[in-house]
Design an enzyme around this catalytic site. Structure first.
Site, PDB file in Angstrom:
ATOM      1  N   LEU A 138       0.866  -1.170   0.000  1.00  0.00           N
ATOM      2  CA  LEU A 138       0.000   0.000   0.000  1.00  0.00           C
ATOM      3  C   LEU A 138       0.903   1.221   0.000  1.00  0.00           C
ATOM      4  CD1 LEU A 138      -2.662  -0.948   2.724  1.00  0.00           C
ATOM      5  CD2 LEU A 138      -2.935  -1.057   0.248  1.00  0.00           C
ATOM      6  N   ASP A 139       0.488   2.285  -0.674  1.00  0.00           N
ATOM      7  CA  ASP A 139       1.269   3.514  -0.655  1.00  0.00           C
ATOM      8  C   ASP A 139       1.413   4.030   0.775  1.00  0.00           C
ATOM      9  OD1 ASP A 139       1.348   3.359  -3.411  1.00  0.00           O
ATOM     10  OD2 ASP A 139      -0.363   4.710  -3.689  1.00  0.00           O
ATOM     11  N   LYS A 140       2.430   4.839   1.008  1.00  0.00           N
ATOM     12  CA  LYS A 140       2.726   5.352   2.348  1.00  0.00           C
ATOM     13  C   LYS A 140       1.486   5.906   3.039  1.00  0.00           C
ATOM     14  CE  LYS A 140       5.358   9.008   4.684  1.00  0.00           C
ATOM     15  NZ  LYS A 140       6.339  10.115   4.502  1.00  0.00           N
TER      16      LYS A 140
END
EC number: 5.4.99.-
Length: 325
Positions: A138-140
């Site tokens: 998942l993106d940051k």
């Protein structure tokens, strides 16, 4: 310390005429095809006592296969005592609910303090599993559910399930603009031509498919439920921006504040202060990589998205009453 891997088995008669690497993949399904091919090329696999380093070699059936190799631990990364919100765990997998601001994997600008570092502390045996068992990211600043494999066998099976599109991942998001109906974005995604840290819809990209449906419409925003058919970097963010509905708060793909006409100062300020993409991995469903049992998890919408949704809902109701909508 490296883990020693030793296997001895007989090639079944059903593998007559099959390639060496295909045969090994059938005989030793706990390991990925790429890993088995590496062992072949490195001379770590013998057939009837002779090292065979050609993946295309044909099998006859009845040969004696011996694998003698090692798996090096991920010595580059250190274990760190960081909090993990674990929603499920057994001997083979664990599922976490990732908060915003938590990078999944070490990289440029984030050498540590990541989910991977936390996983190594929570489960030290992950040092022999590639990428500490992480099979998707998942993106940051995207929140929500991620599955992690605790063994090589579980990781191999989960990766194959992802590639076969057998893992269901659904997201909730708040997008800019009024979307009248759901749909599908089927557009290839690759690296941006000039901004190397960005992704973009591009003719030379990899096939990418995102399904979305409208859950709730506000005056100038839409709450969405999305399902990934593929899993490209920034896929939902890129696809929504491509159809001119970037996610609220997205600092990369155009999600700048867009308050509706006559919005309250509180709503305007909330939109200004929403500094991450309004995107949450709300549901994860898969077949357990070892038992084969179907399992499903849900993660509550995070507080910042709940607050924004409530304010957009109140703004819509207020302006409907006043006749400005």
């Amino acid at each position: 310390m490296a883990e020693k891997i030793q296997h001895r088995d007989t090639v079944p008669e059903s593998c007559l005429g099959k390639r060496f690497d295909q045969t090994l993949a059938e005989m030793f399904p706990d390991y990925s095809r790429s890993r088995l091919k590496e062992w072949i090329l490195a001379g770590h696999v013998s057939v009837d006592g002779n090292v065979v380093d050609r993946a295309r070699e044909k099998m006859f059936g009845g040969e004696q296969i011996v694998i003698n190799t090692e798996i090096e631990p991920e010595v580059r990364f250190e274990a760190q005592d960081l909090p993990l919100n674990i929603v499920y765990e057994d001997d083979d997998i664990l599922v976490i609910n990732k908060p915003a601001g938590f990078v999944v994997h070490p990289g440029a600008g984030n050498p540590d303090g990541t989910v991977l570092n936390a996983l190594l502390h929570h489960c030290p045996q992950l040092d022999i599993v590639p990428r500490a068992g992480i099979v998707h990211r998942l993106d940051k600043d995207t929140t929500g559910l991620m599955v992690v494999a605790k063994t090589i066998a579980a990781q191999t099976n989960l990766v194959e399930s992802l590639q076969a599109r057998e893992i269901t991942r659904e997201y909730e998001a708040i997008a800019n603009g009024i979307m009248t109906a759901g749909g599908v974005v089927d557009q290839p995604i690759g690296r941006h031509a000039t901004k190397r840290t960005h992704m973009a819809v591009t003719f030379s990209g990899r096939p990418s498919v995102t399904h979305y449906r409208v859950m709730e419409k506000f005056r100038l925003h839409t709450r969405l439920r999305l399902r990934l058919e593929t899993g490209r970097t920034h896929q939902i963010r890129v696809h929504m921006a491509h159809i001119t509905h970037p996610l609220v708060g997205d600092p990369v793909y155009g999600g700048r504040p867009r308050p509706p006409k006559n919005a309250s100062e509180a709503l305007r300020e909330t939109l200004r202060q929403f500094k991450r993409q309004a995107l949450h991995a709300v549901m994860l469903s898969l077949y357990h990589p070892i038992t084969g049992v179907q399992m499903t998890w849900h993660a509550d919408i995070p507080e910042d998205m709940v607050k924004l949704t409530n304010m957009l809902r109140d703004d819509t109701k207020l302006n409907l009453v006043e006749g400005d909508y």
